[in-house]
Design an enzyme around this catalytic site. Sequence first.
Site, PDB file in Angstrom:
ATOM      1  N   GLU A  22     -10.209  42.123  32.948  1.00 18.07           N
ATOM      2  CA  GLU A  22     -10.638  42.881  32.014  1.00 18.07           C
ATOM      3  C   GLU A  22      -9.815  42.438  30.563  1.00 18.07           C
ATOM      4  O   GLU A  22     -10.527  42.376  29.428  1.00 18.07           O
ATOM      5  CB  GLU A  22     -10.217  44.345  32.189  1.00 18.07           C
ATOM      6  CG  GLU A  22     -10.734  45.291  31.420  1.00 18.07           C
ATOM      7  CD  GLU A  22     -12.341  45.246  30.978  1.00 18.07           C
ATOM      8  OE1 GLU A  22     -12.960  45.043  31.792  1.00 18.07           O
ATOM      9  OE2 GLU A  22     -12.743  45.674  29.958  1.00 18.07           O
ATOM     10  N   ASP A 248     -22.707  75.849  -3.849  1.00 15.24           N
ATOM     11  CA  ASP A 248     -23.188  77.279  -3.726  1.00 15.24           C
ATOM     12  C   ASP A 248     -22.213  77.912  -2.740  1.00 15.24           C
ATOM     13  O   ASP A 248     -20.965  77.636  -2.175  1.00 15.24           O
ATOM     14  CB  ASP A 248     -24.687  77.564  -3.394  1.00 15.24           C
ATOM     15  CG  ASP A 248     -25.156  76.729  -2.327  1.00 15.24           C
ATOM     16  OD1 ASP A 248     -24.483  76.643  -1.210  1.00 15.24           O
ATOM     17  OD2 ASP A 248     -25.929  75.898  -2.513  1.00 15.24           O
ATOM     18  N   LYS A 270     -25.976  81.485  -4.903  1.00 14.60           N
ATOM     19  CA  LYS A 270     -27.143  82.662  -4.667  1.00 14.60           C
ATOM     20  C   LYS A 270     -26.609  83.788  -3.888  1.00 14.60           C
ATOM     21  O   LYS A 270     -26.245  83.552  -2.689  1.00 14.60           O
ATOM     22  CB  LYS A 270     -28.454  82.140  -4.424  1.00 14.60           C
ATOM     23  CG  LYS A 270     -28.938  81.217  -5.518  1.00 14.60           C
ATOM     24  CD  LYS A 270     -30.227  80.810  -5.255  1.00 14.60           C
ATOM     25  CE  LYS A 270     -29.882  79.491  -4.318  1.00 14.60           C
ATOM     26  NZ  LYS A 270     -30.968  78.746  -3.868  1.00 14.60           N
ATOM     27  N   THR A 331     -26.351  71.348  10.340  1.00 13.20           N
ATOM     28  CA  THR A 331     -27.040  72.751  10.010  1.00 13.20           C
ATOM     29  C   THR A 331     -26.267  73.835  10.894  1.00 13.20           C
ATOM     30  O   THR A 331     -25.547  73.490  11.944  1.00 13.20           O
ATOM     31  CB  THR A 331     -28.419  72.529  10.339  1.00 13.20           C
ATOM     32  OG1 THR A 331     -28.802  73.895   9.801  1.00 13.20           O
ATOM     33  CG2 THR A 331     -28.605  72.506  11.886  1.00 13.20           C
ATOM     34  N   MET A 383     -30.419  83.655   7.860  1.00 14.11           N
ATOM     35  CA  MET A 383     -30.566  84.983   7.057  1.00 14.11           C
ATOM     36  C   MET A 383     -31.186  86.011   7.682  1.00 14.11           C
ATOM     37  O   MET A 383     -32.035  86.873   6.925  1.00 14.11           O
ATOM     38  CB  MET A 383     -31.306  84.369   5.605  1.00 14.11           C
ATOM     39  CG  MET A 383     -30.803  83.230   4.943  1.00 14.11           C
ATOM     40  SD  MET A 383     -31.899  82.519   3.883  1.00 14.11           S
ATOM     41  CE  MET A 383     -32.927  81.374   4.791  1.00 14.11           C
ATOM     42  N   GLY A 412     -19.441  80.972  11.465  1.00 15.41           N
ATOM     43  CA  GLY A 412     -19.368  79.983  12.327  1.00 15.41           C
ATOM     44  C   GLY A 412     -18.694  78.650  11.927  1.00 15.41           C
ATOM     45  O   GLY A 412     -18.782  78.273  10.822  1.00 15.41           O
TER      46      GLY A 412
HETATM   47  N1  SAH Z   1     -28.811  74.960   4.565  1.00 17.30           N
HETATM   48  C1  SAH Z   1     -28.069  75.844   5.526  1.00 17.30           C
HETATM   49  C2  SAH Z   1     -28.566  77.238   5.768  1.00 17.30           C
HETATM   50  C3  SAH Z   1     -28.698  77.911   4.549  1.00 17.30           C
HETATM   51  S1  SAH Z   1     -29.729  79.422   4.768  1.00 17.30           S
HETATM   52  C4  SAH Z   1     -27.835  75.230   6.951  1.00 17.30           C
HETATM   53  O1  SAH Z   1     -28.570  73.922   7.283  1.00 17.30           O
HETATM   54  O2  SAH Z   1     -27.109  75.670   7.910  1.00 17.30           O
HETATM   55  C5  SAH Z   1     -28.297  80.554   4.813  1.00 17.30           C
HETATM   56  C6  SAH Z   1     -28.017  81.150   6.231  1.00 17.30           C
HETATM   57  O3  SAH Z   1     -27.581  80.097   7.018  1.00 17.30           O
HETATM   58  C7  SAH Z   1     -26.872  82.287   6.486  1.00 17.30           C
HETATM   59  O4  SAH Z   1     -27.765  83.385   5.974  1.00 17.30           O
HETATM   60  C8  SAH Z   1     -26.603  82.240   7.899  1.00 17.30           C
HETATM   61  O5  SAH Z   1     -27.629  82.627   8.446  1.00 17.30           O
HETATM   62  C9  SAH Z   1     -26.622  80.868   8.234  1.00 17.30           C
HETATM   63  N2  SAH Z   1     -25.343  80.158   8.148  1.00 17.30           N
HETATM   64  C10 SAH Z   1     -24.789  78.929   7.188  1.00 17.30           C
HETATM   65  N3  SAH Z   1     -23.591  78.937   7.498  1.00 17.30           N
HETATM   66  C11 SAH Z   1     -23.524  79.725   8.217  1.00 17.30           C
HETATM   67  C12 SAH Z   1     -22.099  79.859   9.023  1.00 17.30           C
HETATM   68  N4  SAH Z   1     -20.763  79.080   8.912  1.00 17.30           N
HETATM   69  N5  SAH Z   1     -21.900  80.941  10.232  1.00 17.30           N
HETATM   70  C13 SAH Z   1     -23.179  81.610  10.258  1.00 17.30           C
HETATM   71  N6  SAH Z   1     -24.186  81.445   9.683  1.00 17.30           N
HETATM   72  C14 SAH Z   1     -24.250  80.587   8.742  1.00 17.30           C
END
Ligand code: SAH
Length: 464
Positions: A22, A248, A270, A331, A383, A412
């Site tokens: 190897e 944001d 926002k 995400t 959301m 999370g």
């Molecule tokens: N673009 C983001 C989502 C934006 S919408 C993505 O891809 O994750 C915002 C929502 O995402 C929040 O209201 C929540 O529901 C979720 N979110 C984003 N980060 C989060 C986290 N660390 N823990 C739990 N939910 C989260």
Amino acid sequence: MEFLPLFHNLRGSRVLVVGGGEIALRKSRLLADAGALLRVVAPLIEDQLRELVQGSGGELIVRGYQEADLDGCTLIIAATDDEPLNAQVSSDARRRCVPVNVVDAPALCSVIFPAIVDRSPLVIAVSSGGDAPVLARLIRAKLETWIPSTYGQLAGLAARFRAQVKGLYPDVQQRRAFWEEVFQGPIADRQLAGQGDEAERLLVEKVNGKPPHAPGEVYLVGAGPGDPDLLTFRALRLMQQADVVLYDRLVAPAILELCRRDAERVYVGKRRADHAVPQDQINQQLVKLAKQGKRVLRLKGGDPFIFGRGGEEIEELAANGIPFQVVPGITAASGCAAYAGIPLTHRDYAQSVRFITGHLKDGTSDLPWNDLVGPSQTLVFYMGLIGLPIICEQLIRHGRSADTPAALIQQGTTSNQRVFTGTLADLPRLVAEHEVHAPTLVIVGEVVVLREKLKWFEGAQSQV
Ligand code: SAH
């Protein structure tokens, strides 16, 4: 300095490898990559090594080592587990003044193999002089993450213009300044973003003495759900070179800290009801800053194209002819599910997963409830906290069982992550009881029971 680093041109040279297992295979691969002609000697030679040697026009000698095997070789590798034999090969080679490497025995080596970061033609070698090879490999791993994989193409681009630039700028200082501008500016940016033609076009302009037309650029970057470890390499690189950052509320402070220290920071967060900075103003601001020639980082939580309004932002950029790059992020659904021990799909429980916005426009009417109640699908609501009572009620009314397992994951992937599990019927009660607040993700589906099965415990993965 114990060892002098040199890069060895082995193309067409014969190299002796003593050993057929190897380790011999690993070294032989490297040597073959560097164009060496292999001569492998061992009583037993494993199949892959045989194929490699035969495929690269080398020589197989199936018997024990003899000193004459060294004849005509420019480099010797001893890769057997027979220590006296390794020592013998080493002393034979040294007597003939041929460089020798004995695997895992620095004292018997005149040359050693470094840990390599290969961005050919750019190659970086790291060595601990054989004292701590693991340390050298860890440093290599850091370099691997830091140097984009496309760096080699940048060197290739430079190579194509090298002679011309040398003719243009005989003065070495001028030449150095020229290349520094190329490697640290928009030309390198284009090349590293995979737009080689555009990089070449800009370099031709620069060589022809035209004032470099370098409009700013926007990087639309997904910052992931919170744990900085979940950033991509590209995200980190762009974060460290941007002049201004628009971020944001979802972007964790620990992530923001990784942006270039002297970059200007603009909060455009926002809240759900009161849009602090309306979206079209953000779009305009991106265009304005880029037109000033700035490298603008638009940093977004999670992935920019998943409930991130990234699509609207790039539409505006495209309409104004501003170059941009989009960098995907992890995400919230992927991040939260992984850190909460809930696989989003599973052979036995869910064959599909849907990402749904729980931000109901007017009451109950705007989600396709009938599509959401089928079995074997996981629903992930972004959301969804405010509309949660309505979401649960509608799902049950349209036929999803009130006992369907469900989870709430707040913040999370961060060290503040909280996870609550229950059923579709009692999610709203869980929210009130534990004062769950945004950002929270809602997961509905049988896969939620896997968290118990996996005996997941909180903090198993959180890193922040
Ligand atoms: N673009 C983001 C989502 C934006 S919408 C993505 O891809 O994750 C915002 C929502 O995402 C929040 O209201 C929540 O529901 C979720 N979110 C984003 N980060 C989060 C986290 N660390 N823990 C739990 N939910 C989260």
